[in-house]
Design a protein around this motif. Structure first.
Motif, PDB file in Angstrom:
ATOM      1  N   VAL A 113       0.892  -1.150   0.000  1.00 26.34           N
ATOM      2  CA  VAL A 113       0.000   0.000   0.000  1.00 26.34           C
ATOM      3  C   VAL A 113       0.931   1.200   0.000  1.00 26.34           C
ATOM      4  O   VAL A 113       1.743   1.365   0.912  1.00 26.34           O
ATOM      5  CB  VAL A 113      -0.915   0.007   1.232  1.00 26.34           C
ATOM      6  CG1 VAL A 113      -1.720   1.300   1.296  1.00 26.34           C
ATOM      7  CG2 VAL A 113      -1.834  -1.208   1.222  1.00 26.34           C
ATOM      8  N   THR A 116       1.255   5.213   0.037  1.00 27.46           N
ATOM      9  CA  THR A 116       0.513   6.439   0.336  1.00 27.46           C
ATOM     10  C   THR A 116       1.457   7.635   0.343  1.00 27.46           C
ATOM     11  O   THR A 116       2.671   7.482   0.490  1.00 27.46           O
ATOM     12  CB  THR A 116      -0.211   6.351   1.700  1.00 27.46           C
ATOM     13  OG1 THR A 116       0.760   6.172   2.735  1.00 27.46           O
ATOM     14  CG2 THR A 116      -1.214   5.206   1.717  1.00 27.46           C
ATOM     15  N   TYR A 151      -4.810  -2.236   5.628  1.00 28.39           N
ATOM     16  CA  TYR A 151      -4.287  -0.898   5.892  1.00 28.39           C
ATOM     17  C   TYR A 151      -5.401   0.027   6.387  1.00 28.39           C
ATOM     18  O   TYR A 151      -5.221   0.747   7.374  1.00 28.39           O
ATOM     19  CB  TYR A 151      -3.650  -0.304   4.634  1.00 28.39           C
ATOM     20  CG  TYR A 151      -3.226   1.115   4.838  1.00 28.39           C
ATOM     21  CD1 TYR A 151      -2.015   1.429   5.468  1.00 28.39           C
ATOM     22  CD2 TYR A 151      -4.046   2.171   4.443  1.00 28.39           C
ATOM     23  CE1 TYR A 151      -1.646   2.732   5.705  1.00 28.39           C
ATOM     24  CE2 TYR A 151      -3.678   3.493   4.672  1.00 28.39           C
ATOM     25  CZ  TYR A 151      -2.479   3.761   5.301  1.00 28.39           C
ATOM     26  OH  TYR A 151      -2.104   5.053   5.536  1.00 28.39           O
ATOM     27  N   VAL A 173      -2.716  -2.708  -6.219  1.00 26.11           N
ATOM     28  CA  VAL A 173      -1.541  -2.121  -5.590  1.00 26.11           C
ATOM     29  C   VAL A 173      -0.301  -2.668  -6.299  1.00 26.11           C
ATOM     30  O   VAL A 173      -0.353  -3.717  -6.931  1.00 26.11           O
ATOM     31  CB  VAL A 173      -1.483  -2.456  -4.079  1.00 26.11           C
ATOM     32  CG1 VAL A 173      -2.689  -1.882  -3.337  1.00 26.11           C
ATOM     33  CG2 VAL A 173      -1.348  -3.945  -3.838  1.00 26.11           C
ATOM     34  N   SER A 212      -4.469  -7.213  -3.534  1.00 24.56           N
ATOM     35  CA  SER A 212      -4.771  -5.785  -3.395  1.00 24.56           C
ATOM     36  C   SER A 212      -5.888  -5.566  -2.387  1.00 24.56           C
ATOM     37  O   SER A 212      -5.808  -4.670  -1.539  1.00 24.56           O
ATOM     38  CB  SER A 212      -5.169  -5.188  -4.753  1.00 24.56           C
ATOM     39  OG  SER A 212      -4.088  -5.263  -5.653  1.00 24.56           O
ATOM     40  N   LEU A 245      -5.129  -3.436   1.027  1.00 24.97           N
ATOM     41  CA  LEU A 245      -5.862  -2.185   1.238  1.00 24.97           C
ATOM     42  C   LEU A 245      -6.822  -2.287   2.424  1.00 24.97           C
ATOM     43  O   LEU A 245      -6.906  -1.371   3.243  1.00 24.97           O
ATOM     44  CB  LEU A 245      -6.622  -1.800  -0.034  1.00 24.97           C
ATOM     45  CG  LEU A 245      -5.746  -1.304  -1.187  1.00 24.97           C
ATOM     46  CD1 LEU A 245      -6.542  -1.264  -2.495  1.00 24.97           C
ATOM     47  CD2 LEU A 245      -5.144   0.059  -0.865  1.00 24.97           C
ATOM     48  N   PHE A 286      -3.406   7.288  -2.453  1.00 24.14           N
ATOM     49  CA  PHE A 286      -2.912   5.930  -2.662  1.00 24.14           C
ATOM     50  C   PHE A 286      -2.442   5.794  -4.108  1.00 24.14           C
ATOM     51  O   PHE A 286      -3.137   6.223  -5.023  1.00 24.14           O
ATOM     52  CB  PHE A 286      -4.028   4.911  -2.415  1.00 24.14           C
ATOM     53  CG  PHE A 286      -4.486   4.829  -0.992  1.00 24.14           C
ATOM     54  CD1 PHE A 286      -4.199   3.715  -0.226  1.00 24.14           C
ATOM     55  CD2 PHE A 286      -5.220   5.865  -0.416  1.00 24.14           C
ATOM     56  CE1 PHE A 286      -4.634   3.631   1.094  1.00 24.14           C
ATOM     57  CE2 PHE A 286      -5.656   5.793   0.894  1.00 24.14           C
ATOM     58  CZ  PHE A 286      -5.361   4.679   1.648  1.00 24.14           C
ATOM     59  N   HIS A 292       3.753  -1.179   3.794  1.00 24.75           N
ATOM     60  CA  HIS A 292       3.267   0.181   3.617  1.00 24.75           C
ATOM     61  C   HIS A 292       4.464   1.014   3.191  1.00 24.75           C
ATOM     62  O   HIS A 292       5.477   1.078   3.902  1.00 24.75           O
ATOM     63  CB  HIS A 292       2.674   0.722   4.923  1.00 24.75           C
ATOM     64  CG  HIS A 292       2.163   2.114   4.805  1.00 24.75           C
ATOM     65  ND1 HIS A 292       2.193   3.001   5.853  1.00 24.75           N
ATOM     66  CD2 HIS A 292       1.601   2.784   3.769  1.00 24.75           C
ATOM     67  CE1 HIS A 292       1.675   4.151   5.467  1.00 24.75           C
ATOM     68  NE2 HIS A 292       1.316   4.052   4.208  1.00 24.75           N
TER      69      HIS A 292
END
Length: 179
Positions: free
Chosen positions: A47, A49, A171, A72, A164, A168, A55, A123
């Protein structure tokens, strides 16, 4: 209840996947040949960010399912390669963005009943655009999307890829709640 194994035989192998038949005794079922899929390479997802709460996602077509969708960044770790270094490489190859920070998010067994496929999710933050993607086969579009749009994509089924979805959802839920 634990299964008893009496051996296995390889049915197929390649650098990406191996298919085995395991001779097992399943309590309450009996002795059967059970298919097992092993993955010689570890799978990684991320993920990604930014400091604006957006994202980084890829829009692509998947040949096997015949579907278009958002995903992702993800990829394989080579044997012996640190999964965190592998996903850093994959993010840059697939998107043209180099993460400055990569931290573990979650690990999970994707198909525990039939496969050894284990995903290492991360992340990634503090990204710097270093060029264009070097792997043009990965995506039709690469976009930074606001969280509200990502949630809509998840709810509408436009993120249909299991890794994905898992990354996601983890997260947006448990990971952020534990921070």
């Amino acid at each position: 209840m634990e299964w008893t194994s009496y051996g296995r035989r390889r049915v197929y192998d390649s650098p990406y996947v191996e298919v085995w038949l395991d001779d097992v005794d399943i309590p309450g079922v009996g002795r059967v040949d059970h298919h097992v899929i092993t993955m010689p390479k570890a799978s990684t997802t991320s993920v990604v960010t930014d400091d604006q709460g957006r994202f980084l996602l890829l829009y692509r077509h998947r040949f096997i399912t015949g579907r278009w969708g958002w995903e992702v960044p993800a990829g394989w770790a080579e044997p012996g390669e640190d999964p965190a270094l592998a996903i850093t490489r994959e993010i840059e190859e697939e998107t043209g963005w180099r993460p400055g920070r990569v931290v573990p998010l979650v690990e999970y067994d994707a198909l525990a009943g039939i496969s050894t496929m284990r995903f290492h999710s991360f992340h990634a933050t503090e990204c710097e655009q270093v060029g264009v993607p070097t792997d043009a086969s990965e995506a039709t579009r690469i976009e930074w999307l606001p969280e509200a749009e990502v949630v809509k994509l998840l709810a509408s089924g436009e993120v249909a890829d299991g890794p994905s979805l898992a990354a996601l959802a983890y997260y947006l839920g448990p990971y952020r709640l534990s921070q």
